[in-house]
Design an enzyme around this catalytic site. Structure first.
Site, PDB file in Angstrom:
ATOM      1  N   GLU A 177       0.809  -1.219   0.000  1.00 55.46           N
ATOM      2  CA  GLU A 177       0.000   0.000   0.000  1.00 55.46           C
ATOM      3  C   GLU A 177       0.844   1.271   0.000  1.00 55.46           C
ATOM      4  O   GLU A 177       0.404   2.292  -0.542  1.00 55.46           O
ATOM      5  CB  GLU A 177      -0.948   0.008   1.207  1.00 55.46           C
ATOM      6  CG  GLU A 177      -2.059  -1.026   1.142  1.00 55.46           C
ATOM      7  CD  GLU A 177      -1.668  -2.372   1.761  1.00 55.46           C
ATOM      8  OE1 GLU A 177      -2.537  -3.236   1.892  1.00 55.46           O
ATOM      9  OE2 GLU A 177      -0.466  -2.529   2.120  1.00 55.46           O
TER      10      GLU A 177
ATOM     11  N   MET B 154      24.215   9.089   2.351  1.00 57.58           N
ATOM     12  CA  MET B 154      24.179  10.373   3.035  1.00 57.58           C
ATOM     13  C   MET B 154      24.507  10.214   4.517  1.00 57.58           C
ATOM     14  O   MET B 154      25.207  11.051   5.110  1.00 57.58           O
ATOM     15  CB  MET B 154      22.810  11.042   2.867  1.00 57.58           C
ATOM     16  CG  MET B 154      22.761  12.466   3.400  1.00 57.58           C
ATOM     17  SD  MET B 154      23.917  13.595   2.583  1.00 57.58           S
ATOM     18  CE  MET B 154      22.951  14.096   1.150  1.00 57.58           C
TER      19      MET B 154
ATOM     20  N   LYS C  29     -17.730  -0.765   6.216  1.00 52.36           N
ATOM     21  CA  LYS C  29     -18.156  -1.828   5.303  1.00 52.36           C
ATOM     22  C   LYS C  29     -19.673  -1.845   5.132  1.00 52.36           C
ATOM     23  O   LYS C  29     -20.175  -2.102   4.023  1.00 52.36           O
ATOM     24  CB  LYS C  29     -17.661  -3.182   5.807  1.00 52.36           C
ATOM     25  CG  LYS C  29     -17.782  -4.283   4.764  1.00 52.36           C
ATOM     26  CD  LYS C  29     -17.003  -5.531   5.147  1.00 52.36           C
ATOM     27  CE  LYS C  29     -17.071  -6.583   4.045  1.00 52.36           C
ATOM     28  NZ  LYS C  29     -16.288  -7.803   4.391  1.00 52.36           N
TER      29      LYS C  29
ATOM     30  N   PHE D 199     -11.225  -7.276  14.102  1.00 49.65           N
ATOM     31  CA  PHE D 199     -10.158  -7.720  13.210  1.00 49.65           C
ATOM     32  C   PHE D 199      -9.845  -6.641  12.177  1.00 49.65           C
ATOM     33  O   PHE D 199     -10.747  -6.129  11.522  1.00 49.65           O
ATOM     34  CB  PHE D 199     -10.561  -9.018  12.512  1.00 49.65           C
ATOM     35  CG  PHE D 199      -9.546  -9.520  11.526  1.00 49.65           C
ATOM     36  CD1 PHE D 199      -8.307  -9.971  11.944  1.00 49.65           C
ATOM     37  CD2 PHE D 199      -9.819  -9.522  10.166  1.00 49.65           C
ATOM     38  CE1 PHE D 199      -7.359 -10.417  11.046  1.00 49.65           C
ATOM     39  CE2 PHE D 199      -8.880  -9.977   9.249  1.00 49.65           C
ATOM     40  CZ  PHE D 199      -7.643 -10.421   9.697  1.00 49.65           C
ATOM     41  N   GLN D 200      -8.585  -6.298  12.058  1.00 52.83           N
ATOM     42  CA  GLN D 200      -8.080  -5.279  11.135  1.00 52.83           C
ATOM     43  C   GLN D 200      -8.760  -3.926  11.321  1.00 52.83           C
ATOM     44  O   GLN D 200      -8.983  -3.186  10.376  1.00 52.83           O
ATOM     45  CB  GLN D 200      -8.202  -5.749   9.680  1.00 52.83           C
ATOM     46  CG  GLN D 200      -7.251  -6.895   9.346  1.00 52.83           C
ATOM     47  CD  GLN D 200      -7.126  -7.175   7.865  1.00 52.83           C
ATOM     48  OE1 GLN D 200      -8.053  -6.923   7.091  1.00 52.83           O
ATOM     49  NE2 GLN D 200      -5.987  -7.714   7.472  1.00 52.83           N
TER      50      GLN D 200
END
Length: 600
Positions: A69, A496, A181, A131-132
């Site tokens: 993602e 760097m 949802k 969940f999630q």
């Protein structure tokens, strides 16, 4: 009945087709289509799955399935930065949404217009550690222009339309739309266009006339003016207006890291990039100026050094669309809030009028600046270890690709070299993570840019450290026929950080060796890795092979190309003003003169 009487009677309402009944998920897809979106980047999961079903049927939206993602977020950024459109990323709840956070923060720092759409658990489960589940609205509140939580399907079109309005107007930036949802699954009439109600959101675009006149008067009277140009000029699509103002005033121009390309590098009035790794003329022009005209710049610490000692004798005209930026770091003598595209036009007109009364005289100023250009040309020294110079490699990429290409850089030494040694002649050609400094930006941002601008050559100029953070998006590019070019500037270290360890930590290289390109160790072997992803892969270890490899990449458009350029770990980014010190460093520059001189 007389005709005039009949005309006076109220007419029955015109027949209109009933609003179609769609699920909330279908409303998401249809809203994006009606907003003119053609490309989205995303990765499905349980909480966003209802949206992915109608997305499969859309003939107007191209969905590009990323491998992570974060890649979707950076791709949306690259898409937006290359095209001036709003980029779109889609993710599921929980870790899917939190994986977007780095890209959202990056877009917020660099004023990139993106809209991120995330799924959320059922509304009746919110707050139960389902969940999630993650409070992505709360998480992103400090790093978005606004975050919406949608629990009612009827609110989806309005939320998405408002998100695009907020992302693309005023100071651009990221907006999140989190949709439960159950809202995605519910059926409601789809009404378009929705009514957008944004109380309190009224970006100022037209500047106050008296402030414009005051600024023009200061410019006409200044003996040492500088146009200090930031990334806001590019976001405002105001490069043509900037060119007109610069040529009318005759003032020198410096372009920050985020503004590279806003003003042509080839123009005689351009002094280069200011700041920690800026050119000596650009840095000292700001430091010695009696007037700074700041255009869409935010006085970042990488430009100012120690802010209290920055440009001590200069008055300041500060133009920005975001009033919060004006006076945040440096007090403005003339603050101007407005859209740069309009302000620059008004300022040029006002300057012409002011200069009729006070004829500007900056010849002595230009004599000083031209002397600095002659004394301190931008250059580099050849490495003493027999390995290639990274500056040479990057310079050749720019020379052979040309100004019509797009160059997306990761973060670190290669980013600074790409900003210094590629010549930028147009806006939207240089993409990088300026404010956040996000390693892993380059490959997915280049992917997004190539989707937005398929007819341009797009390079991801990356370090071997940055590349290992998001190189999985090469699979996305190969499968979706997005033929970006990747130049890995492989110095086998976190370059760097290593440079700072060399200069400030007595060469104690604590955990900066990556073992990617030197001696007999190649972990991973970038050529084998790129081939596994379906790319054309090339390794280059000698300067005489550089041009041929770049030409091969430019001629290959059926798949991505990855070139592993094995370069010296001892090469450093010069000039360098140490953090937290004054930019008055003429003596410092002279003490380090070899770092500024181009070798034959």
């Amino acid at each position: 009945m007389p005709a005039e009487t009949a005309a006076a009677l109220p007419r029955p309402p015109a027949r209109t087709a009933a609003a179609p009944v769609l699920t909330g998920a279908q409303a998401v897809v249809r809203s994006l289509e009606l907003l003119g979106v053609t490309d989205v980047f995303g990765l499905p999961g349980g909480a966003i799955l209802p949206v992915y079903d109608p997305l499969m049927d859309s003939t107007e939206l191209r969905h590009i399935l990323v491998r992570h993602e974060q890649g979707a977020g950076h791709a949306a950024e690259g898409y937006a930065s290359a095209s001036n459109k709003v980029g779109v990323a889609i993710a599921t709840s929980g870790p899917g949404a939190t994986n977007l956070v780095t890209a959202i923060a990056d877009a917020y720092m660099d004023s990139v217009p993106i809209v991120c759409i995330t799924g959320q658990v059922f509304s009746n489960l919110m707050g139960t550690d389902a969940f999630q589940e993650a409070d992505i609205v709360g998480i992103t509140m400090p790093i978005t222009k606004h975050s919406f939580l949608v629990k009612d399907a009827s609110e989806i079109p309005g939320a998405i339309a408002a998100a695009f309005e907020i992302a693309s107007t005023g100071r651009p930036g990221p907006v999140l739309v989190d949709i439960t949802k159950d809202a995605q699954q519910a059926e409601v009439p789809f009404v378009w266009p929705p009514k957008i109600d944004l109380p309190g959101y009224r970006p100022v675009t037209k500047a106050h006339g008296k402030q414009i006149q005051a600024a023009a008067q200061l410019i006409s009277e200044a003996k040492k003016p500088v146009l200090y140009v930031g990334g806001g000029v590019i976001r405002a699509k105001a490069s043509a207006e900037l060119l007109a103002l610069a040529e009318t005033t005759g003032a020198p121009v410096v372009t920050t890291l985020m503004a590279r390309g806003a003003f042509p590098d080839s123009h005689q009035q351009h002094l280069g990039m200011p700041g920690m790794h800026g050119t000596v003329p650009a840095v000292l022009a700001l430091q010695e100026a009696d007037l700074l005209v700041s255009l869409g710049a935010r006085f970042d610490d990488r430009v100012t050094g120690k802010a209290a000692l920055f440009a001590p004798n200069a008055q300041v005209v500060h133009v920005d669309i975001d009033p919060a930026e004006i006076g945040k770091i440096r007090a403005a003598d003339v603050p101007i809030v407005g859209d740069l595209k309009e302000v620059l036009v008004d300022l040029e007109v006002a300057f012409r009028a002011a200069s009729e009364q006070t004829e500007p005289d900056i010849a002595e100023w230009w004599s000083f600046l031209d002397g600095l250009r002659d004394e301190f040309p931008l250059g580099y020294t050849q490495p003493s270890d027999g390995l290639m110079s990274p500056q040479y490699v990057i310079q050749r990429i720019g020379a052979l690709t040309g100004p019509e290409g797009i160059y997306a850089a990761g973060v670190g030494q290669h980013q600074m070299w790409a900003a210094q040694f590629i010549k930028y002649e147009r806006p939207n050609a240089w993409l990088n993570s300026g404010g956040a400094g996000t390693m892993g930006y380059s490959v997915p941002a280049a992917m997004g840019a190539k989707v937005a601008q398929p007819d341009r050559h797009v390079w991801a100029i990356d370090g071997d450290g940055c590349f290992q953070m998001t190189n999985q998006e090469l699979a996305t590019c190969a499968i979706n026929k997005i033929p970006i070019k990747v130049a890995i500037i492989n110095n086998s270290s976190l370059g760097m950080v290593r440079q700072w360890q060399t200069l400030f930590y007595d060469g104690r290289y604590s955990h900066t060796d990556l073992n990617t390109g030197h001696d007999t160790i190649r972990i991973p072997d970038f050529v084998k890795l790129a081939e596994a992803y379906g790319c054309l892969a090339i390794r280059v270890e000698k300067e005489e092979d550089v041009d041929a490899a770049i030409q091969t990449a430019l001629e290959t458009n059926d798949r991505p190309v990855v070139i592993d350029f094995v370069v010296s770990a001892d090469a450093m980014v010069w000039p360098m003003v140490p953090q937290g010190v004054s930019n008055s460093y003429v003596q410092y520059a002279r003490d380090h003169a070899p770092a500024f001189e181009q070798e034959d």
